[in-house]
Design a protein around this motif. Structure first.
Motif, PDB file in Angstrom:
ATOM      1  N   LEU A 172      30.979  41.547  40.721  1.00 53.96           N
ATOM      2  CA  LEU A 172      32.397  41.615  40.361  1.00 53.96           C
ATOM      3  C   LEU A 172      32.810  40.355  39.604  1.00 53.96           C
ATOM      4  CD1 LEU A 172      34.312  43.113  43.433  1.00 53.96           C
ATOM      5  CD2 LEU A 172      34.068  44.112  41.161  1.00 53.96           C
ATOM      6  N   LEU A 173      32.366  39.205  40.097  1.00 55.80           N
ATOM      7  CA  LEU A 173      32.707  37.945  39.440  1.00 55.80           C
ATOM      8  C   LEU A 173      32.062  37.858  38.065  1.00 55.80           C
ATOM      9  CD1 LEU A 173      34.345  35.394  39.948  1.00 55.80           C
ATOM     10  CD2 LEU A 173      32.292  34.338  40.925  1.00 55.80           C
ATOM     11  N   TYR A 174      30.828  38.351  37.945  1.00 58.47           N
ATOM     12  CA  TYR A 174      30.163  38.384  36.633  1.00 58.47           C
ATOM     13  C   TYR A 174      30.977  39.199  35.634  1.00 58.47           C
ATOM     14  CZ  TYR A 174      27.165  40.431  33.064  1.00 58.47           C
ATOM     15  OH  TYR A 174      26.674  40.904  31.866  1.00 58.47           O
ATOM     16  N   HIS A 175      31.380  40.394  36.015  1.00 56.56           N
ATOM     17  CA  HIS A 175      32.153  41.240  35.099  1.00 56.56           C
ATOM     18  C   HIS A 175      33.547  40.664  34.842  1.00 56.56           C
ATOM     19  CE1 HIS A 175      29.310  44.486  34.538  1.00 56.56           C
ATOM     20  NE2 HIS A 175      29.161  44.623  35.846  1.00 56.56           N
ATOM     21  N   HIS A 176      34.118  40.001  35.848  1.00 56.48           N
ATOM     22  CA  HIS A 176      35.428  39.378  35.657  1.00 56.48           C
ATOM     23  C   HIS A 176      35.351  38.275  34.609  1.00 56.48           C
ATOM     24  CE1 HIS A 176      39.401  37.902  36.423  1.00 56.48           C
ATOM     25  NE2 HIS A 176      38.982  36.772  36.959  1.00 56.48           N
ATOM     26  N   VAL A 177      34.337  37.420  34.715  1.00 54.21           N
ATOM     27  CA  VAL A 177      34.143  36.371  33.713  1.00 54.21           C
ATOM     28  C   VAL A 177      33.908  36.997  32.346  1.00 54.21           C
ATOM     29  CG1 VAL A 177      32.643  34.475  32.980  1.00 54.21           C
ATOM     30  CG2 VAL A 177      33.269  34.698  35.385  1.00 54.21           C
ATOM     31  N   GLY A 178      33.128  38.075  32.315  1.00 54.93           N
ATOM     32  CA  GLY A 178      32.854  38.739  31.049  1.00 54.93           C
ATOM     33  C   GLY A 178      34.099  39.316  30.398  1.00 54.93           C
ATOM     34  N   GLN A 179      34.971  39.950  31.188  1.00 59.99           N
ATOM     35  CA  GLN A 179      36.176  40.519  30.585  1.00 59.99           C
ATOM     36  C   GLN A 179      37.148  39.434  30.129  1.00 59.99           C
ATOM     37  OE1 GLN A 179      38.090  43.177  33.372  1.00 59.99           O
ATOM     38  NE2 GLN A 179      38.637  41.552  34.813  1.00 59.99           N
ATOM     39  N   LEU A 180      37.139  38.292  30.804  1.00 58.10           N
ATOM     40  CA  LEU A 180      37.986  37.181  30.364  1.00 58.10           C
ATOM     41  C   LEU A 180      37.481  36.577  29.049  1.00 58.10           C
ATOM     42  CD1 LEU A 180      38.837  35.227  33.640  1.00 58.10           C
ATOM     43  CD2 LEU A 180      40.327  36.696  32.286  1.00 58.10           C
ATOM     44  N   ILE A 181      36.169  36.427  28.931  1.00 53.31           N
ATOM     45  CA  ILE A 181      35.600  35.855  27.713  1.00 53.31           C
ATOM     46  C   ILE A 181      35.956  36.708  26.500  1.00 53.31           C
ATOM     47  CG2 ILE A 181      33.414  35.425  26.509  1.00 53.31           C
ATOM     48  CD1 ILE A 181      32.235  34.500  29.155  1.00 53.31           C
ATOM     49  N   HIS A 182      35.987  38.028  26.677  1.00 47.97           N
ATOM     50  CA  HIS A 182      36.234  38.938  25.549  1.00 47.97           C
ATOM     51  C   HIS A 182      37.692  39.373  25.452  1.00 47.97           C
ATOM     52  CE1 HIS A 182      31.912  39.359  26.498  1.00 47.97           C
ATOM     53  NE2 HIS A 182      31.765  39.525  25.200  1.00 47.97           N
ATOM     54  N   PHE A 183      38.533  38.918  26.360  1.00 48.87           N
ATOM     55  CA  PHE A 183      39.904  39.413  26.430  1.00 48.87           C
ATOM     56  C   PHE A 183      40.706  39.131  25.160  1.00 48.87           C
ATOM     57  CE2 PHE A 183      44.334  39.495  27.823  1.00 48.87           C
ATOM     58  CZ  PHE A 183      44.369  40.617  28.632  1.00 48.87           C
ATOM     59  N   HIS A 184      40.458  37.995  24.514  1.00 44.29           N
ATOM     60  CA  HIS A 184      41.232  37.615  23.334  1.00 44.29           C
ATOM     61  C   HIS A 184      41.067  38.617  22.203  1.00 44.29           C
ATOM     62  CE1 HIS A 184      37.810  36.121  20.812  1.00 44.29           C
ATOM     63  NE2 HIS A 184      37.244  36.077  22.002  1.00 44.29           N
ATOM     64  N   SER A 212      35.167  45.891  32.320  1.00 44.71           N
ATOM     65  CA  SER A 212      36.174  46.540  33.162  1.00 44.71           C
ATOM     66  C   SER A 212      35.594  47.770  33.838  1.00 44.71           C
ATOM     67  CB  SER A 212      37.390  46.920  32.313  1.00 44.71           C
ATOM     68  OG  SER A 212      38.305  47.702  33.055  1.00 44.71           O
ATOM     69  N   SER A 213      34.814  48.551  33.097  1.00 44.14           N
ATOM     70  CA  SER A 213      34.167  49.730  33.680  1.00 44.14           C
ATOM     71  C   SER A 213      33.182  49.329  34.767  1.00 44.14           C
ATOM     72  CB  SER A 213      33.437  50.523  32.585  1.00 44.14           C
ATOM     73  OG  SER A 213      34.342  51.027  31.625  1.00 44.14           O
TER      74      SER A 213
END
Length: 395
Positions: free
Chosen positions: A225-237, A270-271
């Protein structure tokens, strides 16, 4: 004190706010050990960590931050960050796990609360033993010659700590207004970090079964979950630019394609969060409900909404709607255990309703509010000003 936290997390269905269920036990525990709070010891540090955990989960984020600060100061006064030679081989690992727990709480807490970190970059955060090494040591079949020798095995808890360090980097990049170049550099290092993962850390059926058998599925699921959370933040912009309607015809199509790819990667993370939430509930029979899960689910729901608004095929839309239902169902279940989800759920349902009525709302939200991500990161911890039953502001 630990019992009061466990009792408060029990999934009762009555109207009593979750924080009140264990309050008597919590206050009694504090009264019993209050005289010891001024004396630095490992036991007192552990008590402060429990206090911090309780307050963060039930509406006292500022108190939680203060309790963790007290524990950190005691840690320094006892010089537990330094290496000591001791006869008991369990003692170094006990200290390692204590320090790593505090460092993880500090990283997950400080940026969302907009407060200074208790640990600095100069602090040497130790490396923990793997679970196999730790249990071998407890059974007396392992040894730690030389005290703080570098552990050799793969540790899920250690990867959680490493991911929290990357999360701090991403948060700094957003909150300091850094350029997309800084995020791109973090993204490349993040991808390299993941590609070097040991096979035992990957989210596979075999690994899930192994952790379920060893009763370590919670920490394994949270790591991903933390891995995907960091990933979605990195690409959020990248989500902001996919809605721009003022592009010139001469705009570089290659750049536009790269932005779309970054947005799709954000959707993929997110998925991934929705898939883990569904797996833990359907196969593990539990939900994760630590104090960072609110931010993870909130941002995943917002990213999912963006994906829904930009996904024309009916098949993709149906899948995304199922993922949205999974995320919101998790929040509804966990809101019986923590105060913040009463507010989080209300906020997300309002957000999704407005966006569903007008797809241009997403673009306006970004254009008119460049600090949207920061506010979503704040959400999930900043709830002590809200009445727990109605999520309304207190007078």
């Amino acid at each position: 004190m630990a019992l009061s936290i466990r009792f408060s997390l029990a999934p009762f269905n009555e109207e009593l706010p979750p924080s009140h269920r264990g309050e008597l036990l919590f206050k009694h525990a504090r009264k019993l050990i209050q005289e010891d709070f001024d004396w630095p010891s490992i036991t007192t540090i552990q008590a402060y960590i429990l206090l911090s955990t309780y307050k963060m989960a039930f509406g006292g984020s500022r108190q939680s931050y203060l309790y963790l600060g007290f524990a950190t100061n005691m840690l320094r006064s006892l010089r537990l960050l330094e290496t000591h030679s001791v006869e008991d081989p369990m003692y170094p690992e006990t200290i390692r796990r204590l320090v790593c727990t505090m460092a993880l709480m500090d990283r997950l807490m400080s940026f969302p609360l907009r407060v200074s970190s208790h640990f600095s970059s100069q602090d040497a955060i130790p490396t923990m033993l793997s679970d196999d090494e730790f249990w071998a040591l407890r059974r007396g079949t392992g040894s730690l010659e030389g005290g703080f020798r570098e552990p050799s095995g793969v540790s899920v808890r250690q990867e959680i700590l490493r991911l929290s360090g990357i999360l701090v980097e991403v948060s700094k990049a957003y909150f300091s207004g850094s350029s997309s170049t800084a995020l791109e550099d973090i993204r490349k290092r993040f991808n390299c970090y993941y590609s070097a993962w040991d096979p035992s850390l990957l989210y596979t059926t075999a690994n899930l079964e192994r952790h379920r058998h060893h009763d370590t599925l919670r920490s394994f699921a949270y790591m991903h979950l933390l891995y995907h959370h960091v990933g979605q933040l990195i690409h959020f912009h990248a989500l902001k630019f996919t809605w721009r309607s003022d592009r010139n015809s001469s705009e570089d199509e290659e750049v536009a394609s790269a932005v779309e790819e970054l947005a799709r990667e954000c959707h993929r993370h997110s998925s991934g969060i929705a898939a883990i939430v569904r797996c833990t509930w359907e196969q593990g029979g539990f939900d994760l409900h630590n104090f960072s899960i609110g931010k993870i689910l909130t941002i995943a729901t917002v990213v999912n909404t963006h994906a829904l608004l930009s996904a024309p095929p009916a098949e993709a839309t149906a899948q995304l709607q199922a993922e949205a239902a999974t995320l919101l169902a998790c929040i509804k279940r966990v809101k019986h255990r923590t105060r913040m989800f009463i507010w989080v759920l209300q906020h997300l349902e309002t957000f999704r309703t407005v966006c569903a009525q007008n797809s241009s709302t997403w673009a306006r939200m970004f254009d008119q509010n460049p600090r949207l991500l920061g506010q979503m990161l704040y959400l999930g911890s900043y709830y002590e000003k809200f009445e727990p039953r109605t999520a309304g502001k207190l007078l």
